[in-house]
Design an enzyme around this catalytic site. Structure first.
Site, short mmCIF file in Angstrom:
data_model
loop_
_atom_site.label_atom_id
_atom_site.label_comp_id
_atom_site.label_asym_id
_atom_site.label_seq_id
_atom_site.Cartn_x
_atom_site.Cartn_y
_atom_site.Cartn_z
N LYS A 66 91.99 25.85 81.72
CA LYS A 66 92.84 25.64 80.53
C LYS A 66 93.82 26.79 80.28
O LYS A 66 94.90 26.57 79.76
CB LYS A 66 91.96 25.46 79.29
CG LYS A 66 91.18 24.15 79.27
CD LYS A 66 90.37 24.05 77.98
CE LYS A 66 89.59 22.77 77.92
NZ LYS A 66 88.87 22.61 76.64
N ASP A 103 92.13 19.80 71.31
CA ASP A 103 90.76 20.05 70.85
C ASP A 103 90.69 20.33 69.34
O ASP A 103 89.82 19.81 68.64
CB ASP A 103 90.15 21.26 71.58
CG ASP A 103 89.68 20.92 72.98
OD1 ASP A 103 89.41 19.73 73.23
OD2 ASP A 103 89.57 21.85 73.80
P1 NAP Z 1 83.93 29.33 76.53
O1 NAP Z 1 85.39 29.53 76.38
O2 NAP Z 1 83.25 29.75 77.77
O3 NAP Z 1 83.23 30.09 75.27
C1 NAP Z 1 81.83 30.16 75.19
C2 NAP Z 1 81.44 30.73 73.83
O4 NAP Z 1 80.00 30.65 73.72
C3 NAP Z 1 81.81 32.20 73.64
O5 NAP Z 1 82.07 32.43 72.28
C4 NAP Z 1 80.50 32.90 74.07
O6 NAP Z 1 80.35 34.18 73.52
C5 NAP Z 1 79.47 31.97 73.49
N1 NAP Z 1 78.18 32.07 74.15
C6 NAP Z 1 77.86 31.62 75.39
N2 NAP Z 1 76.55 31.88 75.65
C7 NAP Z 1 76.04 32.49 74.54
C8 NAP Z 1 74.75 32.99 74.19
N3 NAP Z 1 73.72 32.90 75.03
N4 NAP Z 1 74.59 33.54 72.97
C9 NAP Z 1 75.63 33.60 72.10
N5 NAP Z 1 76.88 33.15 72.38
C10 NAP Z 1 77.08 32.61 73.58
O7 NAP Z 1 83.53 27.80 76.32
P2 NAP Z 1 84.30 26.69 75.46
O8 NAP Z 1 85.30 26.02 76.30
O9 NAP Z 1 84.72 27.30 74.18
O10 NAP Z 1 83.11 25.61 75.21
C11 NAP Z 1 82.04 25.90 74.34
C12 NAP Z 1 81.22 24.63 74.15
O11 NAP Z 1 82.00 23.65 73.48
C13 NAP Z 1 80.75 23.98 75.45
O12 NAP Z 1 79.45 23.49 75.29
C14 NAP Z 1 81.71 22.81 75.62
O13 NAP Z 1 81.15 21.73 76.33
C15 NAP Z 1 81.95 22.43 74.16
N6 NAP Z 1 83.22 21.73 73.91
C16 NAP Z 1 83.16 20.52 73.30
C17 NAP Z 1 84.33 19.85 73.02
C18 NAP Z 1 84.26 18.51 72.35
O14 NAP Z 1 85.27 17.79 72.39
N7 NAP Z 1 83.16 18.15 71.71
C19 NAP Z 1 85.56 20.40 73.37
C20 NAP Z 1 85.60 21.66 73.99
C21 NAP Z 1 84.40 22.32 74.26
P3 NAP Z 1 80.96 35.48 74.28
O15 NAP Z 1 82.39 35.55 73.87
O16 NAP Z 1 80.13 36.59 73.77
O17 NAP Z 1 80.78 35.25 75.75
#
Ligand code: NAP
Length: 284
Positions: A66, A103
């Protein structure tokens, strides 16, 4: 001739976008197909240009492409500020194709359906990654008071700084996850925009029932599983409004569909297709 659409990402096998968009094409009787393509980051430019050359109708872009895809498209103002796109629209008269991030608008639509106006609501947003960023920019424009907590505090601080200045008298605060127990007391809405609780780590949650109050609205953007541990904890705490991530997924897809085709797709059909694939019954 059949129009081709697709999603690029890596990995991509588990993407629900094909099932969702193909269900909509079929319901509308459109001669189109949506496919998933595994594209590593070093090939994203070639993939976008190639899709345009081949006459694709449009592309979705997902993790981990992205941000890097921004170099090969013309992002709209908001996705520029968010720093990530998820939708590419071909057919620009010259230069790079136009691109958007759907999103945030999807998340806000889901929330508004559940709670009405978001103005002045206290939102506790967990996460500062891609999903959190997109949601935060839209919430700011809705006039919410936002507290952003993230495991890596620096990322929460950076996001808060990018969001300023807020509109009107809304506030944006930030911190680490250790602030959660106190911050949640004043929250009207809790949003988990981290990947905590996502398959296969389905027993993980950042918030347990003992921290939640009954008037809280709990929204988990994670959609696999549909009922995450966080949502189970919310149920245990007597939280009435519990929102899973499926509707947001469907709405972000529907926004992309509209950008490409100028047609509003059948949301119910798309949601049913996704929930069936995820093995859950459709919620009315
Ligand atoms: P990303 O950019 O990789 O961000 C991950 C986030 O989760 C960061 O804030 C990270 O913190 C945090 N994190 C990961 N593991 C953690 C842990 N063990 N403890 C605490 N914090 C943790 O991912 P993303 O694209 O934002 O996606 C996040 C989630 O949203 C995914 O499950 C994805 O499938 C979902 N999502 C859903 C939709 C929908 O339409 N429903 C759309 C987009 C995404 P750090 O910064 O400290 O690493």
């Amino acid at each position: 001739m059949k129009k081709v659409y697709g999603v690029i990402g890596d990995p991509i096998e588990h993407s629900l976008s094909p099932v969702m968009h193909n269900a909509a094409f079929e319901a509308l009787g459109l001669d189109a197909i949506y496919l998933a393509f595994r594209v590593p980051p070093q090939n994203v430019g070639n993939a976008i240009r190639g899709a345009e050359s081949l006459g694709f109708g449009g592309l979705n872009v997902t993790v981990p492409l992205k941000e890097v895809a921004m170099h090969f498209v013309r992002p709209d103002e908001l996705s520029k500020r968010i720093g990530a796109i998820n939708t590419v629209n071909f057919g620009a008269t010259e230069g790079k194709p136009n691109a958007f991030n759907t999103d945030g608008i999807a998340a806000v639509r889901v929330l508004k359906e559940n709670v009405g106006s978001l103005a002045k609501k206290n939102v506790l947003l967990l996460g500062a990654g891609g999903a959190a960023k997109a949601i935060a920019f839209y919430l700011r424009d809705e006039g919410t008071s936002l507290v952003i907590l993230n495991r890596t505090v620096e990322r929460a601080r950076e996001l808060a700084a990018r969001l300023r200045p807020p509109l009107g008298d809304t506030e944006i605060e930030w911190g680490g996850l250790e602030e959660l127990p106190t911050r949640i007391e004043d929250a009207d809405i809790l949003i988990n925009a981290t990947s905590v609780g996502m398959y296969p780590n389905v027993e993980e949650t950042l918030v347990t029932a003992d921290l939640m109050h009954g008037n809280l609205v709990v929204f988990d953007v994670v959609y696999n599983p549909v009922e995450t541990r966080l949502l189970k904890e919310a149920k245990k705490a007597g939280v009435r409004r519990r929102i899973d991530g499926v509707k947001m997924l469907v709405y972000q897809g529907a926004e992309a569909f509209k950008i490409w085709t100028k047609i509003s797709p059948p949301i119910d059909v798309m949601e049913k297709a996704v929930r069936e694939r995820l093995g859950s019954k459709m919620k009315k």
